[in-house]
Design a protein around this motif. Structure first.
Motif, PDB file in Angstrom:
ATOM      1  N   UNK A  29       1.082  -1.077  -0.105  1.00 39.66           N
ATOM      2  CA  UNK A  29      -0.120  -0.598   0.375  1.00 39.66           C
ATOM      3  C   UNK A  29       0.702   1.292  -0.298  1.00 39.66           C
ATOM      4  N   UNK A  30       1.839   1.453   1.108  1.00 42.89           N
ATOM      5  CA  UNK A  30       3.033   2.461   1.119  1.00 42.89           C
ATOM      6  C   UNK A  30       3.277   2.636  -0.387  1.00 42.89           C
ATOM      7  N   UNK A  31       3.716   1.695  -1.202  1.00 38.42           N
ATOM      8  CA  UNK A  31       4.232   1.725  -2.405  1.00 38.42           C
ATOM      9  C   UNK A  31       3.983   2.981  -3.527  1.00 38.42           C
ATOM     10  N   UNK A  32       2.532   1.455  -3.331  1.00 37.56           N
ATOM     11  CA  UNK A  32       1.193   2.919  -4.354  1.00 37.56           C
ATOM     12  C   UNK A  32       0.982   4.170  -3.908  1.00 37.56           C
ATOM     13  N   UNK A  33       0.998   4.359  -2.563  1.00 31.60           N
ATOM     14  CA  UNK A  33       1.185   5.517  -1.521  1.00 31.60           C
ATOM     15  C   UNK A  33       2.034   6.311  -2.586  1.00 31.60           C
ATOM     16  N   UNK A  34       3.187   6.147  -2.658  1.00 28.66           N
ATOM     17  CA  UNK A  34       4.616   6.535  -3.017  1.00 28.66           C
ATOM     18  C   UNK A  34       3.946   7.394  -4.181  1.00 28.66           C
ATOM     19  N   UNK A  68      -7.724  -5.743 -11.291  1.00 28.29           N
ATOM     20  CA  UNK A  68      -9.154  -4.719 -11.698  1.00 28.29           C
ATOM     21  C   UNK A  68     -10.002  -4.314 -11.374  1.00 28.29           C
ATOM     22  N   UNK A  69     -10.620  -5.023 -10.375  1.00 28.91           N
ATOM     23  CA  UNK A  69     -10.954  -3.685  -9.347  1.00 28.91           C
ATOM     24  C   UNK A  69     -10.660  -2.579  -8.833  1.00 28.91           C
ATOM     25  N   UNK A  70      -9.477  -2.806  -8.096  1.00 27.18           N
ATOM     26  CA  UNK A  70      -8.472  -1.594  -7.661  1.00 27.18           C
ATOM     27  C   UNK A  70      -8.567  -0.534  -8.803  1.00 27.18           C
ATOM     28  N   UNK A 100      -1.170   2.814  -8.779  1.00 27.99           N
ATOM     29  CA  UNK A 100      -2.186   2.582  -7.258  1.00 27.99           C
ATOM     30  C   UNK A 100      -2.778   1.515  -6.694  1.00 27.99           C
ATOM     31  N   UNK A 101      -3.933   1.714  -7.696  1.00 23.62           N
ATOM     32  CA  UNK A 101      -5.757   1.320  -7.555  1.00 23.62           C
ATOM     33  C   UNK A 101      -5.326  -0.621  -7.543  1.00 23.62           C
ATOM     34  N   UNK A 102      -4.599  -0.608  -8.410  1.00 22.88           N
ATOM     35  CA  UNK A 102      -4.200  -2.060  -9.050  1.00 22.88           C
ATOM     36  C   UNK A 102      -3.371  -2.415  -7.379  1.00 22.88           C
ATOM     37  N   UNK A 103      -1.705  -1.940  -7.261  1.00 25.09           N
ATOM     38  CA  UNK A 103      -1.540  -2.244  -6.620  1.00 25.09           C
ATOM     39  C   UNK A 103      -2.308  -2.852  -5.371  1.00 25.09           C
ATOM     40  N   UNK A 104      -3.044  -1.768  -4.824  1.00 19.45           N
ATOM     41  CA  UNK A 104      -3.817  -1.451  -3.591  1.00 19.45           C
ATOM     42  C   UNK A 104      -4.592  -2.951  -3.416  1.00 19.45           C
TER      43      UNK A 104
END
Length: 338
Positions: free
Chosen positions: A63-68, A110-112, A227-231
């Motif tokens: 999540x933090x990688x996505x947030x970065x 995909x949903x993310x 970021x959504x995909x990683x989440x």
């Protein structure tokens, strides 16, 4: 003579706190924390406990990688915790319906990504504030997770992708390997691609980036999608770990992710930071949480400590901005020669 004077002047210049923190400070904090917990927390430095710490931090670290990525553009994404819930619910329902494990995982991602697209499009094309947009989608997606599950966990004892959260490969927990792959991808994007340079440019000055030919709206939308995909991937891993779809999954995770990003040296103002620092920040939070649990610190006290850590993270970010603001102030105050 001029050389010696320049050297003397350079030695008198104040230390750049931002550079010092990014290169040395955050790593020293991690080392000190590990030494402290090894000394006071029982069984902290056992090999099996260290593997458990690595497994425990994997979801928050992803999540933090996505947030970065989002924060580097000068934005914020408060919906990542809710994306965990919705993506996990969809992937578990798909698996129960007979969808093969790889397809169920991809569907969750995909949903993310679709949720991220909504965030990015509203931010980039309607010029809405990222904080407000993602606050709204955070609430909506959490409600959607409750609606789909009717407010109850969906348990599947034979979940076909359960190894993604509980399995091992080469003696290493699979979530940790996935986390390493995610960080390698994000590092490559930011450090080795033109797209990564565009992300930094948009965060540094969106108007200047636009004048330089950067497709700012495209960059913003794609960053939120990524970021959504990683989440979504983090949500699938969470569901695999607990072998169920939990509508409450990911509650409050966005705060830990933001804290890890800022602790790792990424500026909340955007345009400055490293994903390697984010990984170190995630490890710090994971070590702190595990150490407090081993010390039998009450849960409500852990919340107090985490709150202090988040405030310190924001304070550090503010201190890092001061050298830049001071230098800009001096430059503006310099009289113009006639």
């Amino acid at each position: 003579m001029n050389t010696s004077q320049d050297a003397t002047a350079a030695s008198r210049e104040p230390v750049d706190f931002a550079k010092w923190w990014d290169r040395v400070g955050i790593l020293l904090v991690l080392v000190a924390l590990v030494i402290l917990m090894s000394a006071i927390a029982p069984n902290f430095n056992r090999a099996d406990n260290l593997l458990n710490i690595a497994r425990a931090i994997s979801i928050n670290a992803i999540l933090a990688a996505a947030m970065t990525l989002v924060i580097l553009t000068g934005g914020i994404d408060l919906s990542v915790g809710s994306i965990i819930a919705v993506s996990g619910v969809v992937s578990v329902i798909a698996a129960i319906a007979g969808v093969p494990a790889p397809a169920a995982v991809v569907l969750g991602m995909a949903v993310g990504a679709a949720c991220g697209f909504v965030n990015g499009w509203l931010t980039a094309y309607l010029s809405l504030a990222p904080f407000i947009v993602t606050l709204g989608t955070m609430t909506f997606l959490r409600g959607l997770a409750y609606t789909i599950t009717d407010g109850q966990p969906i348990v599947s004892s034979d979940l076909n992708f359960r190894d993604l959260g509980n399995g091992y490969l080469w003696g290493i927990p699979i979530p940790v390997l996935v986390m390493a792959i995610v960080y390698a991808i994000v590092w490559f994007i930011l450090e080795r691609t033109r797209y990564g340079r565009h992300i930094y440019a948009v965060g540094g000055n969106a108007e200047a980036a636009k004048l330089a030919g950067v497709r700012v709206r495209h960059v913003l939308t794609s960053v939120y999608m990524l970021a959504g995909a990683f989440s979504g991937l983090a949500g699938v891993i969470f569901s695999a770990r607990v072998i169920s779809a939990q509508p409450t999954a990911g509650t409050g995770y966005e705060l830990d992710a933001i804290a890890a990003v800022v602790l790792g040296g990424t500026s909340l103002a955007g345009g400055r930071g490293r994903v390697v620092g984010t990984l170190i920040g995630s490890v710090i939070l994971g070590v702190l949480s595990t150490g407090l649990i081993l010390l039998n610190v009450p849960f409500f006290t852990q919340l107090l400590i985490k709150g202090v850590v988040i405030i310190l993270a924001v304070a550090i970010d503010s201190l890092k901005q001061r050298p830049l603001l001071l230098s800009l102030g001096k430059r503006d105050a310099t009289p113009v020669k006639q």
